[in-house]
Design a protein around this motif. Structure first.
Motif, PDB file in Angstrom:
ATOM      1  N   SER A  78       1.654  14.497 -19.790  1.00 29.46           N
ATOM      2  CA  SER A  78       1.576  16.246 -20.455  1.00 29.46           C
ATOM      3  C   SER A  78       0.192  15.824 -21.179  1.00 29.46           C
ATOM      4  CB  SER A  78       2.428  14.933 -21.614  1.00 29.46           C
ATOM      5  OG  SER A  78       3.406  15.141 -20.949  1.00 29.46           O
ATOM      6  N   ALA A  79      -0.525  15.109 -21.518  1.00 32.07           N
ATOM      7  CA  ALA A  79      -1.661  15.356 -22.057  1.00 32.07           C
ATOM      8  C   ALA A  79      -2.749  14.833 -21.533  1.00 32.07           C
ATOM      9  CB  ALA A  79      -2.741  13.493 -22.733  1.00 32.07           C
ATOM     10  N   ASP A  95      -1.312  22.407 -12.315  1.00 31.14           N
ATOM     11  CA  ASP A  95       0.065  22.691 -11.316  1.00 31.14           C
ATOM     12  C   ASP A  95       0.355  21.116 -10.329  1.00 31.14           C
ATOM     13  OD1 ASP A  95       0.364  25.328 -11.204  1.00 31.14           O
ATOM     14  OD2 ASP A  95      -0.782  25.812  -9.532  1.00 31.14           O
ATOM     15  N   VAL A  96      -0.919  20.759 -10.339  1.00 27.29           N
ATOM     16  CA  VAL A  96      -0.469  19.721  -9.040  1.00 27.29           C
ATOM     17  C   VAL A  96      -0.646  18.213 -10.281  1.00 27.29           C
ATOM     18  CG1 VAL A  96      -1.802  17.407  -7.949  1.00 27.29           C
ATOM     19  CG2 VAL A  96      -1.889  20.196  -7.499  1.00 27.29           C
ATOM     20  N   VAL A  97      -0.661  18.629 -11.589  1.00 21.38           N
ATOM     21  CA  VAL A  97      -0.263  17.038 -12.523  1.00 21.38           C
ATOM     22  C   VAL A  97       1.537  17.708 -12.790  1.00 21.38           C
ATOM     23  CG1 VAL A  97      -0.396  16.661 -14.971  1.00 21.38           C
ATOM     24  CG2 VAL A  97      -2.309  16.496 -13.297  1.00 21.38           C
ATOM     25  N   GLU A  98       1.799  18.783 -12.715  1.00 17.86           N
ATOM     26  CA  GLU A  98       3.192  19.043 -13.256  1.00 17.86           C
ATOM     27  C   GLU A  98       4.227  18.058 -12.221  1.00 17.86           C
ATOM     28  OE1 GLU A  98       2.369  23.577 -15.889  1.00 17.86           O
ATOM     29  OE2 GLU A  98       3.227  23.940 -13.696  1.00 17.86           O
ATOM     30  N   ARG A 110       4.073  15.033 -12.514  1.00 21.15           N
ATOM     31  CA  ARG A 110       5.659  14.684 -13.507  1.00 21.15           C
ATOM     32  C   ARG A 110       6.394  14.203 -13.378  1.00 21.15           C
ATOM     33  NH1 ARG A 110       4.397  17.401 -19.362  1.00 21.15           N
ATOM     34  NH2 ARG A 110       4.744  19.417 -17.934  1.00 21.15           N
ATOM     35  N   ALA A 111       6.991  15.608 -12.332  1.00 24.57           N
ATOM     36  CA  ALA A 111       8.283  15.208 -12.199  1.00 24.57           C
ATOM     37  C   ALA A 111       8.396  14.431 -11.271  1.00 24.57           C
ATOM     38  CB  ALA A 111       8.730  16.651 -10.575  1.00 24.57           C
ATOM     39  N   LEU A 112       7.120  13.626 -10.530  1.00 25.09           N
ATOM     40  CA  LEU A 112       8.274  12.732  -9.564  1.00 25.09           C
ATOM     41  C   LEU A 112       8.142  11.272 -10.372  1.00 25.09           C
ATOM     42  CD1 LEU A 112       6.185  13.943  -6.146  1.00 25.09           C
ATOM     43  CD2 LEU A 112       8.770  14.177  -6.838  1.00 25.09           C
ATOM     44  N   GLU A 113       7.181  11.304 -11.373  1.00 25.12           N
ATOM     45  CA  GLU A 113       6.222   9.502 -11.781  1.00 25.12           C
ATOM     46  C   GLU A 113       7.331   9.605 -12.412  1.00 25.12           C
ATOM     47  OE1 GLU A 113       2.338   9.066 -12.310  1.00 25.12           O
ATOM     48  OE2 GLU A 113       2.015  10.480  -9.819  1.00 25.12           O
ATOM     49  N   VAL A 114       7.720  10.322 -13.183  1.00 29.10           N
ATOM     50  CA  VAL A 114       8.608   9.863 -14.408  1.00 29.10           C
ATOM     51  C   VAL A 114       9.797   9.616 -14.299  1.00 29.10           C
ATOM     52  CG1 VAL A 114      10.194  11.057 -16.665  1.00 29.10           C
ATOM     53  CG2 VAL A 114       7.522  11.367 -16.435  1.00 29.10           C
TER      54      VAL A 114
END
Length: 221
Positions: free
Chosen positions: A213-214, A91-94, A97-101
């Motif tokens: 994503s990896a 959940d933290v990775v998701e 991803r929303a912020l860092e991309v």
């Protein structure tokens, strides 16, 4: 009596400023009530109510028989920390991803020469820490690299959101180093840094999305 609420508000802000500035760091005990009365030049009741307001906001907590301790420098950080304390790492990775991309895309477009140099320095420090096998340094330097990229985005709201999630992100980075060393290898972010330096916004977004994503074992796209 009409001035009392204003005095309490002013005392709350004075206490908050000492916490936010780092004068009273997270985890430390703030001065006792008598010491605060002397330090701030206000009455005991005013101090008591001001401290209670900070307890309610989550910045400090009272520990029976020990004192009052600083929990965080931001009400949002404390609230978010409580919300994600039991979150799954995926959940933290998701969220990352929303912020860092978007941060990477913006950084590629907006980074200054000084910010580009800071990002390259952080990348080098990260690589050196990885090659040295120092896990604590690996986590610290990886987090510093991501923060440098987010700061280079030039978006104050994005920067504030990221900083208020920094503890959870740091723990996620540690988890990823321990469980997925290949994805987080010495050269893991070289492509990301290169695209930001070259001001390739699309490439920076793809690099960030791909490695996050990896971590989720899913293809980007």
């Amino acid at each position: 009596m009409a001035r009392r609420p204003g005095l309490i508000d002013a005392t709350v802000e004075e206490l908050r400023s000492r916490i936010v500035s780092g004068q009273w760091p997270v985890g430390t005990r703030i001065p006792t009530e008598p010491a605060l009365v002397e330090l701030l030049g206000v009455g005991r009741n005013t101090v008591r109510e001001a401290v209670q307001a900070l307890v309610h906001s989550g910045l400090v907590e009272r520990r029976q028989g020990s004192g009052t301790y600083v929990l965080g420098v931001s009400e949002l950080a404390v609230t978010m920390g409580r919300q994600i304390a039991d979150a799954r790492q995926s959940d933290v990775v998701e969220v990352r991803r929303a912020l860092e991309v978007e941060a990477a895309r913006l950084a590629a477009r907006r980074r200054t020469p000084a910010e580009a140099a800071a990002i390259e320095t952080a990348r080098t420090q990260r690589r050196d820490a990885y090659l040295a096998g120092d896990l604590d340094a690996m986590v610290e330097t990886d987090l510093s690299l991501h923060r440098a990229i987010v700061r280079a985005s030039g978006n104050p709201v994005l920067i504030d959101l990221y900083d208020n999630l920094i503890d959870a992100i740091g723990e996620n980075i540690r988890f990823n180093f321990v469980t997925d060393g290949d994805t987080h290898g010495a050269a893991a972010h070289d492509g990301l840094v290169r695209t930001i330096i070259e001001q390739d916004a699309g490439g920076a977004g793809r690099e960030t999305a791909d490695y996050l994503s990896a971590l989720l074992d899913e293809p980007e796209g």
